[in-house]
Write an enzyme that holds these catalytic residues in place. Structure first.
Site, mmCIF file in Angstrom:
data_model
loop_
_atom_site.group_PDB
_atom_site.id
_atom_site.type_symbol
_atom_site.label_atom_id
_atom_site.label_comp_id
_atom_site.label_asym_id
_atom_site.label_seq_id
_atom_site.Cartn_x
_atom_site.Cartn_y
_atom_site.Cartn_z
ATOM 1 N N HIS A 24 0.843 -1.187 0.000
ATOM 2 C CA HIS A 24 0.000 0.000 0.000
ATOM 3 C C HIS A 24 0.880 1.240 0.000
ATOM 4 O O HIS A 24 2.102 1.155 0.111
ATOM 5 C CB HIS A 24 -0.940 0.002 1.208
ATOM 6 C CG HIS A 24 -0.247 0.184 2.529
ATOM 7 N ND1 HIS A 24 -0.769 0.936 3.531
ATOM 8 C CD2 HIS A 24 0.932 -0.276 3.009
ATOM 9 C CE1 HIS A 24 0.044 0.927 4.574
ATOM 10 N NE2 HIS A 24 1.082 0.193 4.275
ATOM 11 N N CYS A 43 6.661 6.275 3.944
ATOM 12 C CA CYS A 43 5.488 5.438 3.649
ATOM 13 C C CYS A 43 4.598 6.063 2.578
ATOM 14 O O CYS A 43 3.633 5.444 2.128
ATOM 15 C CB CYS A 43 4.681 5.189 4.916
ATOM 16 S SG CYS A 43 5.594 4.227 6.138
ATOM 17 N N HIS A 49 4.828 0.370 -0.543
ATOM 18 C CA HIS A 49 5.679 -0.516 0.252
ATOM 19 C C HIS A 49 4.804 -1.642 0.786
ATOM 20 O O HIS A 49 3.584 -1.572 0.730
ATOM 21 C CB HIS A 49 6.356 0.248 1.403
ATOM 22 C CG HIS A 49 5.402 0.792 2.414
ATOM 23 N ND1 HIS A 49 4.654 1.923 2.200
ATOM 24 C CD2 HIS A 49 5.055 0.334 3.641
ATOM 25 C CE1 HIS A 49 3.890 2.155 3.258
ATOM 26 N NE2 HIS A 49 4.103 1.197 4.149
ATOM 27 N N HIS A 51 3.956 -5.029 3.672
ATOM 28 C CA HIS A 51 4.025 -5.537 5.043
ATOM 29 C C HIS A 51 3.621 -7.002 5.054
ATOM 30 O O HIS A 51 2.779 -7.427 4.267
ATOM 31 C CB HIS A 51 3.042 -4.801 5.962
ATOM 32 C CG HIS A 51 3.354 -3.364 6.165
ATOM 33 N ND1 HIS A 51 4.345 -2.919 7.005
ATOM 34 C CD2 HIS A 51 2.791 -2.251 5.626
ATOM 35 C CE1 HIS A 51 4.381 -1.609 6.980
ATOM 36 N NE2 HIS A 51 3.444 -1.174 6.149
ATOM 37 N N ASP A 89 -4.791 -10.747 0.905
ATOM 38 C CA ASP A 89 -3.459 -11.335 0.807
ATOM 39 C C ASP A 89 -2.878 -11.193 -0.591
ATOM 40 O O ASP A 89 -3.555 -11.452 -1.591
ATOM 41 C CB ASP A 89 -3.501 -12.810 1.214
ATOM 42 C CG ASP A 89 -2.122 -13.415 1.385
ATOM 43 O OD1 ASP A 89 -1.238 -12.729 1.939
ATOM 44 O OD2 ASP A 89 -1.925 -14.573 0.976
ATOM 45 N N HIS A 90 -1.613 -10.758 -0.642
ATOM 46 C CA HIS A 90 -0.874 -10.564 -1.887
ATOM 47 C C HIS A 90 -1.588 -9.601 -2.844
ATOM 48 O O HIS A 90 -1.638 -9.818 -4.052
ATOM 49 C CB HIS A 90 -0.562 -11.909 -2.573
ATOM 50 C CG HIS A 90 0.535 -12.632 -1.881
ATOM 51 N ND1 HIS A 90 0.308 -13.405 -0.761
ATOM 52 C CD2 HIS A 90 1.865 -12.672 -2.122
ATOM 53 C CE1 HIS A 90 1.466 -13.906 -0.357
ATOM 54 N NE2 HIS A 90 2.425 -13.469 -1.154
ATOM 55 N N GLU A 135 1.677 -4.682 12.447
ATOM 56 C CA GLU A 135 2.291 -4.176 11.220
ATOM 57 C C GLU A 135 3.772 -4.531 11.192
ATOM 58 O O GLU A 135 4.319 -4.909 10.158
ATOM 59 C CB GLU A 135 2.105 -2.658 11.157
ATOM 60 C CG GLU A 135 2.741 -2.015 9.942
ATOM 61 C CD GLU A 135 2.648 -0.511 10.001
ATOM 62 O OE1 GLU A 135 2.120 0.061 9.047
ATOM 63 O OE2 GLU A 135 3.090 0.090 11.009
#
Length: 155
Positions: A24, A43, A49, A51, A89-90, A135
């Site tokens: 994100h 960020c 970037h 997580h 996810d992904h 996070e």
């Protein structure tokens, strides 16, 4: 086995953990480019970037004397799969999750999104107590469905 309505049942908390990987960019449409850079720093990188979020979902309720459970763990696992794995996810959550097109994808808002989406998939949404999103090893966000009572609702 018959259960008396007067019988006190213990309240228990059940937590299940999962991990998702998302990318994100922290960028508010309500701030200028300069303000976004100041508020979000690295960020706010235009390329985004990622997580590896560790998510804990906790349900709370009376232990059913017939099953010995607050909630069937398989049901909780299925709800989490639908929200975490299928929706997030992904993914680039800013681009691929509609909620984040108008809402900044901070960890606070990620926790709120997960909480609200889980409620949609649960047969007894009142059991949902808390969503905790790790996070990083040092940054953890928790949401319990609470809202500021001092702010009038938009109706």
């Amino acid at each position: 086995m018959e259960i008396s309505n007067r019988e006190r049942r213990p309240i228990a908390y059940l937590t299940r953990k999962a991990q998702i990987s998302c990318c994100h960019r922290l960028n508010s449409p309500f701030l200028s480019e300069h303000e976004n850079e100041v508020v979000y720093g690295k960020c706010n990188n235009v390329w985004g970037h990622g997580h590896n979020y560790h998510v804990e979902v906790t349900v709370r309720g009376p232990v059913n004397p017939l099953t010995g459970m607050v909630m069937n763990l398989e049901d909780l696992k299925d709800c989490m799969e639908k929200v975490l794995m299928d929706q997030m996810d992904h993914k680039n959550i800013d681009e691929q999750v509609g909620y984040f097109r108008k809402t900044v994808s901070t960890t606070e808002n990620v926790a709120i999104y997960i909480f609200n989406e889980l409620k949609k998939h649960m047969s007894n949404p009142e059991l949902l107590y808390e969503v905790k999103v790790h996070e990083t090893d040092k940054n953890v966000m928790c949401f319990r469905g609470e809202y500021d009572e001092n702010v009038p609702s938009a109706s």
